[in-house]
Design an enzyme around this catalytic site. Structure first.
Site, PDB file in Angstrom:
ATOM      1  CE  LYS B  75      -2.831 -48.403  34.062  1.00  0.00           C
ATOM      2  NZ  LYS B  75      -3.143 -49.577  33.832  1.00  0.00           N
ATOM      3  CB  SER B 150      -6.716 -49.864  35.417  1.00  0.00           C
ATOM      4  OG  SER B 150      -5.574 -50.338  34.981  1.00  0.00           O
ATOM      5  CB  SER B 174      -5.809 -52.961  32.967  1.00  0.00           C
ATOM      6  OG  SER B 174      -6.630 -53.021  34.015  1.00  0.00           O
TER       7      SER B 174
END
Lengths: 513, 483
Positions: B75, B150, B174
């Protein structure tokens, strides 16, 4: 707490009472910063001691420095304060270019140290106990460099993250003199404890003063102003004095004191408002979620307590009460630990008598203590001063000086000769015995040698002898001087006096010479 | 990636049936081929191939680390030395960190091969991956739908078969919510289990690094590599990591699963509830005991979370001021101008909104009513879990109330977007570990089952997921077009 009525005050004070509290920032002398591994040494090139955390790069996290915590505890124990079992780091949020994270990590609701007291000796000899509300850990900010670049400001982050102990007194000081005495006492203490180098020029010890005035007898606090970052004891005193007088003028003119931050302008001896601070800041304090509470166990506290040596005020009291030193001497000796420790070593290093029959013992202890104090505060201090050396770097160690003072105390040499020997020792010529022997400086106290010299002098100055015998007592000093001269200053003065009087006849005796 | 799990890939690599370089090249090619998903912000081909070659050398020598040669994605919130780390923000569009996050360092040490940086909601603030400066990510199951957020890029990359796993972060769901929306397995470890060093902060007391993968087994392999105390993170916990892989063999027999009444409330779509109940029935068949439990303060989790998280964010993001790095406005006229324009230009709408909300919540006069109250609620929520765990081993419910929604559907309504986090945020407030597992489909889209465990019981959690996945094949389903 003292009553201000007892204090010497600026004439303007009149019916007003000043109320002062100090916020002292003492830089803790840890090798690395409060939350990063960067070094804290003073004077490095800009930004050479700034880790990723210190410039707040994304993803960096603070890791608390345990040594800083322990130094804070050390201070807390020295002022008899409460040490929090759990204290909290909080974020103080505001934007400023030298504040890289946009917040300062400090302590807010639960400081590590609270409710302490420090005895402070004032110049007039009175001792007041100053309440210290709290002492908390926080990180320093960086430094803006406004003149380094054209049309831009630079920032040096070397100082960002350096550990500070903010020491907050209660508003219990009532004159600039009290405030400065307290400031000095804290300065002495933090250096004594070995937690801060106390260097005002380098900013390791800084002070903000909160000053207000109120009608004498009132118990309500007036509106205060804060004087920021004054960097010498003298300026703190001047700034507070000025501010007290300014506030009284304002109030006597029927105006109101504005709560604001003011800067001291040393060139003009006045304070002026800090520009651009018209809005009250809301720092939005909240517990720092990156840092768990600082936990201190009772065992850790005891371990730190065990390393505390006698504190400055206790030692000062001992010097007065046990050694019989005058207050002023004791206070001066205890102004810093290195001096006090030197003095301690000097007193303890008294060697045995060199000559049989000389005063072996310290009927003496108090006289010796006083003699040592005189020399540390006199000759030694002067020599260190002239050489610009700290006492740690002295060229005459305590045992060496003790060797010299022992010869002075037992009458081997006179005070004047002792100074000469000290100078030679300072110059590296060896210990006192060696120098006294090499230069033949031992006093002549042998009556035969003294008598022969006196006889020669009296024979040389018959008319003066006649004058003396007619009543001109003052001439005794003339004969002493002449005899001393003949013996190159080495005559034992008391012996010489006694023998002279004896030989000149009894007229001058009994007059208490 | 032919559906192979990490264990099979590791076996193939060790048997030299495939090289790490070939796997890396294949993953990079797949990422490029699926650029329609917008799952990546940066592909780091050179670094990936170099890492793959090192892995091949180690494999050839026979001293390869456990994940040697396994490709994956980070990420783009984990700092990678020499590779830009944007947080999907214009603010950090050109930020190249001089250090690796601990998670990055540990995966590199384990031999895994990072192929690039996955897209996300800006600063991890969002539940749809629509808040990215680099554009939204699309759901591999339906390109008109969001992948969740996210960690949307991470989830899409795994679901599309580009990489067998990806790192993620979970502040309020997330990892779990995008895992649920994309039909994969997502593990949010206990707070403190995985170091936050080098993981760009959103809300420090809630942020948690974790894994998105195809299976609980793969999550166990990755957690084994990244878990453990880190002296660079004062909130990382000294609690020793367990052997998560060895523990997978623990069966569901006798495991008490608490079915939280509140997680099947009014907002939960029927299809989602039905799929989750079916998955729980399967657990029961495996020997688990289902027990109804109650988490009475569950309804307060969203309001508490949306005070605490923005409050911390408002402070964490203060460092982006245009002074030292990051976006700086052109030609600032004053310090104030530098701050306001740099930040207004550098941050997207949702980030600005949360900074404002958080600043407000911490302000004098509001702090007690908002921040302190939210912290008290946080305590109550943690107590709810503690009480429930006195009688059960795990707590279960749907990860999300609905399946993946359409792009743009909630973009204009932040409150509706926040409400979608209803089942996930409480777990962060309590600092617990949780796992989202594929649990079948509704409306043709994946449904997630969330299992929650007591703090540091990741081994129990992963074993339960693994046992369920032994008996089911939901986690093996892939969207069309998957590699």
């Amino acid at each position: 707490m003292s009553s201000s009525a007892l204090n010497p005050q600026p004439a303007a004070l009149g019916t007003w009472q000043a109320v002062i509290g100090l916020e002292i920032h003492a830089q803790l002398n840890t090798a690395s910063k409060l939350f990063s591994g960067a070094a804290t040494a003073y004077g490095a090139a800009p930004n050479r001691q700034a880790a990723a955390l210190d410039v707040a790069l994304p993803g960096t996290l603070p890791v608390p420095n345990r040594a800083a915590r322990d130094k804070a505890i050390r201070f807390g124990l020295a002022i008899g304060a409460r040490i929090a079992e759990q204290s909290i780091f909080a974020r103080k949020n505001y934007f400023y270019p030298d504040l890289p994270k946009g917040y300062q990590i400090s302590q807010y609701e639960r400081p590590i140290v609270s409710d302490g007291r420090l005895p402070v000796r004032l110049d007039d000899g009175r001792v007041i106990e100053v309440a210290i509300q709290r002492a908390h850990l926080e990180e320093d900010a960086g430094k803006s460099l406004h003149d380094a670049f054209h049309a831009a400001s630079g920032i040096d982050f070397n100082r960002a993250g350096v550990p500070l102990l903010e020491i907050v007194s209660a508003p219990v000081l009532h004159s600039a003199q009290e405030a400065v005495a307290y400031l000095r006492a804290v300065h002495t203490l933090v250096r004594w404890l070995g937690i801060c180098d106390g260097n005002l020029q380098e900013g390791s010890f800084r002070c903000d003063a909160n000053v207000s005035v109120r009608p004498a007898g009132s118990s309500v606090l007036g509106t205060r102003t804060e004087i920021k970052n004054v960097n010498s004891f003298r300026f703190v005193e001047k700034a507070i004095e000025y501010e007290i007088e300014r506030q009284i003028r304002v109030l006597e003119n029927g105006e109101r004191v504005v709560q604001e931050t003011r800067l001291y302008d040393a060139a003009h001896h006045r304070t002026r408002p800090l520009r651009g601070k018209e809005e009250a800041e809301d720092y939005r304090y909240f517990p720092d979620p990156d840092l768990p509470p600082i936990v201190v166990t009772a065992a850790e506290i005891e371990a730190i307590r065990a390393t505390l040596s006698e504190l400055p005020h206790a030692r000062r009291r001992r010097y007065v009460e046990t050694l019989g030193l005058p207050e002023a001497d004791a206070a001066q000796l205890c102004a810093d630990k290195a001096t006090a420790d030197y003095y301690e070593a000097l007193c303890a290093a008294r060697p045995g008598p060199a000559k049989p029959g000389a005063d072996a013992n310290p009927a003496g202890g108090r006289e010796w203590a006083k003699l040592c104090a005189n020399w540390v505060l006199g000759e030694l201090a002067a020599a260190l001063n002239a050489a610009e050396l700290p006492i740690e770097a002295t060229r005459v160690t305590a045992p060496a000086l003790a060797g010299l003072l022992a010869r002075l105390a037992d009458g081997t040499i006179s005070g004047r000769i002792a100074k000469e020997v000290f100078a030679a020792m300072w110059a590296g010529e060896g210990d006192a015995e060696t120098i006294i022997a090499a230069r033949g400086l031992a006093q002549i106290s042998d009556d035969g040698a003294l008598a022969a010299a006196i006889d020669a002098v009296l024979a040389e100055f018959p008319s003066q002898v006649q004058d003396y015998r007619r009543g001109n007592d003052k001439l005794l000093q003339f004969f002493v001087g002449q005899t001393m001269k003949r013996l190159r200053g080495q005559a034992h003065p008391q012996r010489l006096n006694a023998l002279l009087r004896e030989k000149l006849g009894s007229r001058a005796e009994g007059r208490g010479l | 990636m032919s559906g192979g799990g990490i264990a099979q890939l590791a076996q193939a690599l060790r048997a030299r049936r495939v090289s790490a370089r070939a796997l890396a090249e294949r993953a990079l090619a797949a990422a490029r081929a699926r650029s329609d998903l917008n799952a990546f912000i940066t592909l780091s081909e050179d670094a990936a191939l170099a890492a793959a070659d090192r892995a091949d050398a180690a494999l050839a020598r026979g001293d390869a680390a456990p994940l040697a040669g396994i490709p994956f994605a980070h990420k783009d919130i984990f700092c990678t030395r020499g590779i830009r780390t944007t947080c999907a923000s214009r603010m950090l569009e050109r930020f190249v960190p001089p250090y690796d996050a601990t998670v990055v360092e540990r995966l590199a040490a384990a031999g895994a091969v990072a192929i690039g940086k996955a897209n996300l909601d800006e600063f991890a603030m969002g539940s749809s991956n629509e808040n990215s400066h680099f554009g939204p990510v699309r759901n591999p199951w339906d390109a008109t739908r969001v992948p969740g957020g996210s960690s949307g890029g991470s989830a899409a990359a795994v679901a599309a078969g580009i990489v067998p796993f990806a790192t993620g972060t979970d502040t309020g769901g997330s990892i779990r919510q995008p895992a649920a929306f994309c039909g994969i397995t997502g593990l949010k470890p206990s707070y403190g289990r995985v170091s936050r060093f080098g993981m760009i902060a959103f809300a420090s007391s809630l942020d948690c690094g974790g894994v998105l993968a195809r299976s609980a087994e793969d999550c166990a392999h990755v957690l084994a590599a990244i878990a453990g105390h880190d002296p660079r993170d004062a909130t990382s916990v000294a609690h020793p990591a367990e052997d998560y892989v060895a523990a997978l063999s623990t069966t569901l027999k006798g495991i008490r699963i608490g079915v939280a009444r509140e997680y099947f409330g009014a907002g939960v779509a029927d299809g989602v509830a039905a799929a989750v109940r079916a998955a729980l029935a399967e657990c029961e068949r495996q020997g688990a005991r289902l027990v109804e439990v109650s988490l009475p303060h569950a309804h307060l989790a969203i309001p508490a979370y949306y005070v605490i998280a923005p409050a911390e964010a408002s402070s964490n993001l203060a460092r982006y001021d245009g002074v030292r790095y990051g976006h700086r406005c052109d030609d600032p006229q004053s310090l104030e101008d530098l701050y306001t324009r740099s930040r207004a230009e550098g941050f997207g709408r949702e980030v600005r909104r949360r900074i404002l909300v958080g600043t407000y919540a911490l302000s004098a006069g509001y702090y007690d009513a908002y921040y302190l109250r939210a912290q008290r609620v946080r305590r109550l929520i943690a107590d709810d879990f503690a009480a429930a765990f006195a009688t059960v081993d795990l707590i279960a419910g749907p990860t999300t109330p609905t399946v993946a929604f359409r792009l743009g559907e909630k973009a204009a309504d932040p409150l509706a977007m926040y409400a979608a986090d209803v089942n996930t945020v409480a777990v962060n407030l309590a600092g617990l570990p949780a796992l989202s597992l594929p649990a079948g489909f509704s409306e043709g889209l994946p449904v997630g089952l969330q299992l929650i465990a007591p703090a540091f019981a990741e081994a129990r959690l992963l074993a339960a997921g693994y046992q369920l996945q032994l008996a089911t094949d939901w986690h093996l389903r892939q969207p069309t077009g998957a590699k």
